[in-house]
Design a protein around this motif. Structure first.
Motif, PDB file in Angstrom:
ATOM      1  N   GLN A 181       0.536   6.373   7.855  1.00 49.91           N
ATOM      2  CA  GLN A 181       1.503   5.283   7.780  1.00 49.91           C
ATOM      3  C   GLN A 181       2.777   5.814   7.155  1.00 49.91           C
ATOM      4  O   GLN A 181       2.735   6.653   6.255  1.00 49.91           O
ATOM      5  CB  GLN A 181       0.945   4.110   6.953  1.00 49.91           C
ATOM      6  N   THR A 233       6.824   4.537   5.796  1.00 52.48           N
ATOM      7  CA  THR A 233       7.830   3.518   5.536  1.00 52.48           C
ATOM      8  C   THR A 233       9.095   4.214   5.057  1.00 52.48           C
ATOM      9  O   THR A 233       9.166   5.448   4.989  1.00 52.48           O
ATOM     10  CB  THR A 233       7.342   2.511   4.482  1.00 52.48           C
ATOM     11  N   THR A 249      -1.180   7.869  -0.648  1.00 51.26           N
ATOM     12  CA  THR A 249       0.216   7.540  -0.397  1.00 51.26           C
ATOM     13  C   THR A 249       1.113   8.353  -1.322  1.00 51.26           C
ATOM     14  O   THR A 249       0.863   8.427  -2.534  1.00 51.26           O
ATOM     15  CB  THR A 249       0.462   6.043  -0.615  1.00 51.26           C
ATOM     16  N   THR A 268       3.855   8.054  12.980  1.00 53.43           N
ATOM     17  CA  THR A 268       2.426   7.923  12.683  1.00 53.43           C
ATOM     18  C   THR A 268       1.609   8.720  13.699  1.00 53.43           C
ATOM     19  O   THR A 268       1.858   8.659  14.906  1.00 53.43           O
ATOM     20  CB  THR A 268       2.016   6.453  12.716  1.00 53.43           C
TER      21      THR A 268
END
Length: 495
Positions: A431, A433, A455, A469
């Motif tokens: 993932q 962002t 993360t 991704t």
């Protein structure tokens, strides 16, 4: 940015402290009920967790909550908003600090006096020695009953020597003197002196008008007879030693000082000596010499102190305790109990604002009166923990908080980690962002991480430009105070 100890970790520290104080009386971690843990964790609901970890093994990170595989306890979350841009440190709430018995003091300027103490023994002053020898060959007619170890005064007779050579020379001198020739008389007198005859004996021959071939050997100084090699009837050769006499007007006090602290001593420095033979009495003296050799077995230097010996009370072999005085000098001081000595370096625990604490490396100097001089690594007015600092230091070590280096005392922020110290591995983007990227990565042996999904912070969106991704990437990260942060990332082509 700072690392905040979770509520469970804080209670663990407090419980461990109570367990130490109680000494096995039943207090400890066992009193923490299982119902308390969910309540403490629920207070952080709504905050974003970067990863979960075991407080006892903080370097091992997990991508989801659960029970620790190392200890019988729940994993603790590490949140993205912890620290808020503050300098790295361990956060302790005031209640826990009071439970730990922490005492905070400020580094201060003060006067530190020299207080070096050593032991020593009294010895003879080897500069005050007289050697008694014969000046001409002869025979020992009489001895005066002296023995080694006797304390004698100056002029004390030791033996009478019959010197035949002197008798003939004195008879010639008297015959020349009767001629009235002054030049010949002076030459004959000079011959008597060259034969080693004392001027007093020559004067006695002139006054009496007859030879004196028996001379009494006496001590030239007062003191102790160390050796006496003369007996009645002995034949003595010219230059043979009859006795050795050591004066007692002054004595030496030889103190053994460890070489690690002997560098501050100087000749002429004032000292105070207390002897076991004279309790309650203090003698004053000065350092006369620091001997150039070190005792290999004890690693000590011999410091020689000269003491007056009024009345001859100080006897060689007596034991003494020596205090080396010195002028006080200004210094930056902290309590000696505040120092944490690891063997490789010396640390203090800084007390920062908002209940945060951080170790700092310092260079320690002299120590006296419960205070230690700080040569580098600390500034005047900075606050440190004077007691209860060891548990905080242990927590800082477990949390991976680096000690402030000696050269960093003037700065309150930690410089960015250079690129050369980044940790690298390969992973897959799960993932991504604008501010973070979740990666399932391979192990990182340099810091003991296993393969896992977690993360990472992404401070610059340009680092992930062109990536998406599912891409397999090689990335480099560091462990910033805000959490593991990706500094560079590139797509891996192929398998």
């Amino acid at each position: 940015m700072s690392l905040e100890i979770s509520q469970r970790a804080r209670l663990g520290l407090a419980a461990a402290t109570l367990a130490l104080v109680a000494g096995g009386a039943g207090y400890g971690i066992a009193h923490l009920s299982g119902s308390e843990v969910p309540a403490m964790q629920s207070a952080d609901t709504g905050r974003k967790a970067l990863y979960w970890y075991d407080p006892m093994v903080p370097t091992q990170h997990f991508d989801k909550p659960g029970k620790s595989p190392f200890m019988d306890m729940q994993l603790v979350p590490k949140y993205a908003d912890e620290g808020g841009g503050e300098a790295p440190g361990v956060r302790i709430d005031p209640a826990t600090a009071q439970t730990l018995g922490m005492r905070i003091v400020a580094a201060r300027r003060g006067e530190l006096a020299s207080s070096l103490t050593a032991t020593g023994t009294i010895d003879f002053n080897q500069r005050n020695v007289a050697i008694v020898q014969t000046r001409s060959a002869g025979f020992v007619q009489r001895v005066y009953g002296r023995a080694p170890g006797d304390v004698v005064r100056a002029g004390t007779p030791l033996a009478d020597l019959l010197i035949p050579e002197w008798g003939g020379a004195q008879a010639e001198f008297l015959a020349v003197r009767r001629t009235g020739n002054a030049a010949l008389t002076q030459a004959a007198r000079q011959r008597l002196m060259l034969l080693g005859m004392p001027s007093g004996t020559i004067a006695s021959v002139e006054r009496g008008g007859r030879p004196h071939n028996v001379v009494t050997i006496a001590t030239p100084i007062g003191g102790v007879i160390k050796t006496l090699d003369v007996r009645a009837g002995m034949t003595m050769s010219a230059g043979q030693t009859l006795a050795e006499v050591n004066g007692l007007g002054t004595v030496w006090l030889n103190a053994a000082v460890p070489e690690a602290i002997a560098g501050s001593l100087k000749p002429g420095q004032a000292v105070q000596a207390a002897l076991a033979a004279f309790p309650g009495e203090t003698l004053s003296g000065r350092v006369s010499a620091i001997l150039p050799t070190t005792q290999a077995d004890s690693r000590t230097l011999t410091v020689r102190i000269e003491l007056p010996n009024r009345g001859g009370r100080l006897r060689p072999g007596m034991f003494a305790t020596v205090s080396f005085g010195g002028a006080t000098q200004p210094a930056l001081l902290v309590p000696s109990e505040a120092l944490i000595r690891t063997g490789k370096r010396t640390l203090v625990m800084l007390a920062l604002d908002k209940g945060r604490y951080r170790p700092a490396e310092v260079q320690a100097g002299r120590e006296a009166g419960g205070d230690t001089e700080i040569l580098a690594g600390l500034r005047e007015g900075e606050k440190i923990i004077a007691s209860g600092q060891f548990l905080i230091d242990s927590e800082a070590s477990l949390s991976g908080i680096a000690a402030r280096p000696i050269g960093g005392a003037a700065s309150t922020t930690t410089p960015a980690r250079p690129a050369a110290s980044l940790y690298e591995t390969v992973g897959k983007i799960e993932q991504i962002t604008a501010n973070s990227v979740t990666l399932s990565h391979q192990p990182v042996p340099a810091i003991g991480w296993p393969a896992m999904t977690m993360t990472f912070q992404l401070p610059d969106a340009r680092v992930a430009r062109g990536l998406k991704t599912g891409d397999r990437v090689r990335f480099g990260f560091d462990q910033a105070p805000a959490g593991p942060t990706v500094r560079r990332m590139a797509k891996v082509v192929g398998k």
